[in-house]
Write a protein that holds these residues in place. Structure first.
Motif, short mmCIF file in Angstrom:
data_model
loop_
_atom_site.label_atom_id
_atom_site.label_comp_id
_atom_site.label_asym_id
_atom_site.label_seq_id
_atom_site.Cartn_x
_atom_site.Cartn_y
_atom_site.Cartn_z
N ASN A 1 -7.52 -0.66 0.47
CA ASN A 1 -6.80 -0.14 -0.68
C ASN A 1 -6.24 1.23 -0.29
OD1 ASN A 1 -8.86 1.81 -0.91
ND2 ASN A 1 -10.00 0.57 -2.37
N TRP A 2 -5.60 1.91 -1.20
CA TRP A 2 -4.96 3.19 -0.88
C TRP A 2 -5.96 4.19 -0.28
CZ3 TRP A 2 -0.59 5.27 0.30
CH2 TRP A 2 -0.44 6.65 0.28
N ILE B 1 0.84 -1.20 0.00
CA ILE B 1 0.00 0.00 0.00
C ILE B 1 0.87 1.25 0.00
CG2 ILE B 1 -1.55 1.39 1.43
CD1 ILE B 1 -3.06 -1.07 2.13
#
Length: 174
Positions: A38-39, A16
């Motif tokens: 997720n990011w 990440i």
């Protein structure tokens, strides 16, 4: 096997943070609940919960220290690398430098050979030296350690000697 994670720990953070695929995989040895991020999810959690970021920084720093210690062990003489692995085993059983406990270790010498990148002869020589010093006592394939602090003190002394030898080499080359 790189690590055995316990509840509340995380993995895949480098993927990440670097926005790259992870370099390792993870397998559960028991049933688990996992929060996949997720990011965007990750940055939102960090913004909303600064304690999460601080926790991750501490864990990342510890993991970096552990990785650097492994690299250092590989470069150290056999006696030190065997001792570092022995210390890892001690810590796994609660034998930290700050406390003194008596322990019994069931050591797999083949596993120790691959972990230290040292021959079985070098490992056995180190164990013999520790036995001569009274720092460990072999009993039926188990190593009895009368004082975990004594092992730590011996390791620190060897590190000082190694550092002194390195400084002498550097001084001579200058």
């Amino acid at each position: 096997e790189l690590a055995l994670l316990t509840p509340g720990e995380f993995f895949g953070e480098m993927g990440i943070l670097n926005r790259r695929p992870r370099r390792a995989s993870a397998s559960a040895v028991d049933s688990v609940t996992v929060l996949a991020l997720n990011w965007d999810n990750f940055t939102a959690k960090v913004k909303d919960y600064s304690a999460v970021a601080l926790h991750m920084i501490r864990i990342l720093a510890r993991r970096l220290d552990e990785t650097l210690a492994i690299v250092e062990r590989i470069q150290k003489p056999a006696k030190l690398s065997v001792l570092y692995s022995l210390i890892d085993e001690l810590e796994g059983l609660g034998g930290y430098e700050e406390c003194d406990i008596t322990l019994e270790l069931d050591i797999d010498i083949k596993k120790l050979e691959s972990k230290t990148n040292r021959s079985i002869d070098a490992i056995e020589n180190t164990f013999r030296k520790l036995e001569e010093l009274g720092l460990l006592v072999p009993r039926d394939q188990i190593l009895y350690i009368p004082s975990s602090q004594s092992i730590w003190k011996y390791l620190r002394n060897l590190e000082r000697i190694e550092d002194f030898n390195e400084s002498q080499k550097t001084r001579k080359s200058d």
